[in-house]
Design a protein around this motif. Structure first.
Motif, PDB file in Angstrom:
ATOM      1  N   UNK A 178       0.838  -1.196   0.000  1.00  0.00           N
ATOM      2  CA  UNK A 178       0.000   0.000   0.000  1.00  0.00           C
ATOM      3  C   UNK A 178       0.874   1.248   0.000  1.00  0.00           C
ATOM      4  N   UNK A 179       0.487   2.215  -0.818  1.00  0.00           N
ATOM      5  CA  UNK A 179       1.166   3.506  -0.837  1.00  0.00           C
ATOM      6  C   UNK A 179       0.143   4.568  -0.466  1.00  0.00           C
ATOM      7  N   UNK A 180       0.425   5.313   0.564  1.00  0.00           N
ATOM      8  CA  UNK A 180      -0.421   6.426   0.984  1.00  0.00           C
ATOM      9  C   UNK A 180       0.320   7.715   0.665  1.00  0.00           C
ATOM     10  N   UNK A 181      -0.334   8.625  -0.050  1.00  0.00           N
ATOM     11  CA  UNK A 181       0.379   9.826  -0.485  1.00  0.00           C
ATOM     12  C   UNK A 181      -0.592  10.974  -0.697  1.00  0.00           C
ATOM     13  N   UNK A 182      -0.024  12.144  -0.941  1.00  0.00           N
ATOM     14  CA  UNK A 182      -0.808  13.371  -1.049  1.00  0.00           C
ATOM     15  C   UNK A 182      -1.643  13.384  -2.325  1.00  0.00           C
ATOM     16  N   UNK A 183      -2.692  14.200  -2.307  1.00  0.00           N
ATOM     17  CA  UNK A 183      -3.542  14.333  -3.487  1.00  0.00           C
ATOM     18  C   UNK A 183      -2.769  15.064  -4.578  1.00  0.00           C
ATOM     19  N   UNK A 184      -3.165  14.936  -5.853  1.00  0.00           N
ATOM     20  CA  UNK A 184      -2.453  15.613  -6.940  1.00  0.00           C
ATOM     21  C   UNK A 184      -2.396  17.123  -6.723  1.00  0.00           C
ATOM     22  N   UNK A 185      -1.243  17.709  -7.053  1.00  0.00           N
ATOM     23  CA  UNK A 185      -1.064  19.156  -6.939  1.00  0.00           C
ATOM     24  C   UNK A 185      -0.052  19.602  -7.971  1.00  0.00           C
ATOM     25  N   UNK A 186       0.135  20.908  -8.072  1.00  0.00           N
ATOM     26  CA  UNK A 186       0.995  21.480  -9.114  1.00  0.00           C
ATOM     27  C   UNK A 186       2.450  21.587  -8.701  1.00  0.00           C
ATOM     28  N   UNK A 187       2.773  21.225  -7.484  1.00  0.00           N
ATOM     29  CA  UNK A 187       4.151  21.362  -7.002  1.00  0.00           C
ATOM     30  C   UNK A 187       4.957  20.133  -7.415  1.00  0.00           C
ATOM     31  N   UNK A 188       5.962  20.328  -8.275  1.00  0.00           N
ATOM     32  CA  UNK A 188       6.749  19.209  -8.779  1.00  0.00           C
ATOM     33  C   UNK A 188       8.026  18.988  -7.981  1.00  0.00           C
ATOM     34  N   UNK A 189       8.273  19.825  -6.981  1.00  0.00           N
ATOM     35  CA  UNK A 189       9.540  19.736  -6.241  1.00  0.00           C
ATOM     36  C   UNK A 189       9.391  19.131  -4.851  1.00  0.00           C
ATOM     37  N   UNK A 190       8.177  18.812  -4.449  1.00  0.00           N
ATOM     38  CA  UNK A 190       7.978  18.181  -3.141  1.00  0.00           C
ATOM     39  C   UNK A 190       7.007  17.014  -3.291  1.00  0.00           C
ATOM     40  N   UNK A 191       7.124  16.078  -2.371  1.00  0.00           N
ATOM     41  CA  UNK A 191       6.216  14.932  -2.362  1.00  0.00           C
ATOM     42  C   UNK A 191       6.259  14.320  -0.969  1.00  0.00           C
ATOM     43  N   UNK A 192       5.118  13.870  -0.489  1.00  0.00           N
ATOM     44  CA  UNK A 192       5.033  13.248   0.825  1.00  0.00           C
ATOM     45  C   UNK A 192       4.176  11.996   0.729  1.00  0.00           C
TER      46      UNK A 192
END
Length: 213
Positions: free
Chosen positions: A159-173
């Motif tokens: 399972x991968x839990x992650x943030x909803x789609x957004x326009x920021x291409x330089x961060x990810x959680x």
């Protein structure tokens, strides 16, 4: 809009008794119509080229790891899929010098330390290579892909839990739960769609964003 308003005033002055117009409305409507016609043709040609380009990209073939009906010890097999048919959760194989078909979490790389090099010129204009690392699941130490083959299995679900789609291409959680281990994932583990794999044999990543998903 200015020439259209002037043309309407000329039509009122020509075809009504409110006031007199020194010129006929076609002196402005004619050139305005020609300009709009050429603008529409130009926009239509650009839309057609964009549609053709989208169709070509969407029909580009990629490889997806077959995780169904796989028994322990079986050699890994890959199925060909169009980019448009790749779904969230698919394990996608990307070869060297190929474009990445969807946003992926890097799980395996043929390079030392499970590293991968990507070029993001199509995304941010930067031509220097960027390094990405496989998520810390021990997959890089499993040459038989046993861990990857069980990624979507019932017996060993991941399972991968992650943030909803957004326009920021330089961060990810996000967080990856695999092989009974939970590990955080960030931008260093993400391969963005449109980037190109360089100086790397091939990689396998789990699709997290694609199309409307």
């Amino acid at each position: 809009i200015y020439f259209l308003v002037i043309s309407m005033l000329m039509m009122i002055g020509t075809y009504t008794t409110l006031f007199d117009s020194p010129l006929t409305p076609w002196t402005t409507l004619g050139p305005l119509s020609v300009v709009l016609m050429f603008s529409m043709i130009k926009e239509g040609l650009e839309d057609f080229k964009r549609h053709s380009s989208d169709r070509m990209i969407n029909n580009t073939m990629t490889f997806v790891l077959n995780t169904e009906n796989q028994n322990p010890g079986d050699e890994p097999t890959f199925l060909q899929k169009r980019w448009r048919d790749v779904k969230v959760g698919d394990l996608v194989k990307v070869d060297n010098n190929k474009d990445i078909p969807a946003d992926l979490v890097l799980l395996y790389s043929t390079e030392e330390n499970s590293a991968a090099f990507i070029e993001t010129a199509n995304i941010d204009g930067e031509t220097n290579l960027k390094i990405r690392n496989a998520a810390n699941t021990g997959v890089g130490n499993t040459p038989g892909f046993e861990d990857l083959k069980s990624f979507n299995s019932i017996n060993s679900p991941s399972e991968i839990t992650y943030e909803i789609p957004n326009a920021n291409i330089h961060t990810f959680t996000g967080t990856l739960e695999m092989l009974d281990n939970k590990t955080p994932i960030d931008q260093q583990h993400i391969l963005l769609r449109g980037a190109t794999l360089r100086n790397t044999g091939y990689v396998i990543g789990a699709c997290i964003y694609t199309g409307k998903d």
